[in-house]
Design an enzyme around this catalytic site. Structure first.
Site, PDB file in Angstrom:
ATOM      1  CG  HIS A   1       1.854 -87.339 -48.674  1.00 53.31           C
ATOM      2  ND1 HIS A   1       1.545 -86.143 -48.157  1.00 53.31           N
ATOM      3  CD2 HIS A   1       0.495 -87.212 -49.611  1.00 53.31           C
ATOM      4  CE1 HIS A   1       0.804 -85.631 -48.551  1.00 53.31           C
ATOM      5  NE2 HIS A   1      -0.080 -85.992 -49.486  1.00 53.31           N
TER       6      HIS A   1
ATOM      7  NE  ARG B   1       3.215 -80.900 -48.954  1.00 50.21           N
ATOM      8  CZ  ARG B   1       3.012 -80.608 -47.708  1.00 50.21           C
ATOM      9  NH1 ARG B   1       3.108 -80.268 -46.870  1.00 50.21           N
ATOM     10  NH2 ARG B   1       1.298 -81.243 -47.790  1.00 50.21           N
TER      11      ARG B   1
ATOM     12  CB  CYS C   1      -2.321 -86.805 -46.924  1.00 53.38           C
ATOM     13  SG  CYS C   1      -3.263 -86.811 -48.423  1.00 53.38           S
TER      14      CYS C   1
ATOM     15  CG  ASP D   1       0.920 -82.822 -50.865  1.00 52.14           C
ATOM     16  OD1 ASP D   1       2.236 -82.110 -51.335  1.00 52.14           O
ATOM     17  OD2 ASP D   1       0.578 -82.632 -50.176  1.00 52.14           O
TER      18      ASP D   1
ATOM     19  CB  CYS E   1      -1.236 -87.687 -52.436  1.00 56.25           C
ATOM     20  SG  CYS E   1      -2.144 -86.424 -52.053  1.00 56.25           S
TER      21      CYS E   1
HETATM   22 CO    CO Z   1      -1.915 -85.934 -50.054  1.00 55.09          CO
END
Ligand code: CO
Length: 224
Positions: A104, A52, A107, A50, A48
């Site tokens: 994750h 993090r 998400c 993302d 992803c």
């Molecule tokens: Co995500």
């Protein structure tokens, strides 16, 4: 109105970069020369976007060790030229030995799908996650809490996208010619920084269905 970041913030990135490059060379004087010569990663990471979930950091890998493709909600679509090109280059040219599809918990894409939240153009992309939710609606409806349902869809999405990698012509052709290549579905937990394998490594076409069924059986057992 555009609201550009203050110059000091962006300048800090360039300063940080110079400091990082200098400290890297102090620790390993030939690091950049060696990497500039060639890249020979053993792994392709599909994760992803993302911020993090940075592939290198959470797996302890250095530059040069992992080829990376990230998009919102780690989706692998058979008509996505971008993702397919990354897989093709990684498998045919770099000859990676493992492809990891990593979802994750927490998400935002999965959350938007579960709560039917409109985020904009990305809704069309997230429709692929909606398809996963639709396919597994019976098991998703069975769980009691929103948090559990969210985690479950994160798991199911990573499993389904890993299977999509296996079904791609690139991977099937690699297996047909005997190339060593394993595909893995994983999930990452933001709360403790730990990765968990959702599927066994899938190393040939015959292993796809048993691996898929084993992954789903494990998930179903957890929801009983
Ligand atoms: Co995500």
């Amino acid at each position: 109105m555009a609201n550009p970041q203050p110059p000091s913030d962006i300048d800090a990135l360039l300063r940080n970069n110079r400091a990082w490059a200098a400290s890297t060379v102090r620790a390993d004087p030939h690091f950049f020369q060696r990497l500039a010569g060639q890249q020979t990663p053993k792994y392709l990471w599909i994760g992803c976007s993302d911020s993090r979930v940075p592939a290198n950091q959470i797996t302890g890998m250095q530059p040069g060790e992992v080829f990376v493709h990230r998009n919102i909600a780690n989706v692998v679509v058979h008509a996505d030229l971008n993702c397919l090109s990354v897989i093709q280059f990684a498998v045919d040219v770099l000859k990676v030995e493992h492809i990891i599809v990593c979802g994750h918990y927490g998400c935002g894409g999965v959350h938007a799908v579960l709560h039917d939240t409109r985020v904009g153009l990305a809704d069309n992309w997230l429709r692929h996650v909606g398809d996963v939710a639709q396919k597994h609606r019976a098991v998703l409806a069975h769980v009691g809490s929103d948090a559990h349902r969210h985690a479950l869809l994160c798991d199911l999405n990573a499993i389904e996208q890993a299977i999509n990698v296996c079904q791609s012509t690139v991977v099937r052709d690699a297996w047909a010619r005997g190339q060593a290549l394993s595909v893995h579905g994983w999930v990452y937990a933001l709360r403790d920084g730990l990765l968990r394998a959702l599927t066994p490594g899938i190393a040939d076409s015959a292993a796809i269905e048993p691996a898929y069924q084993a992954a789903l059986a494990r998930i179903h057992a957890l929801t009983q």
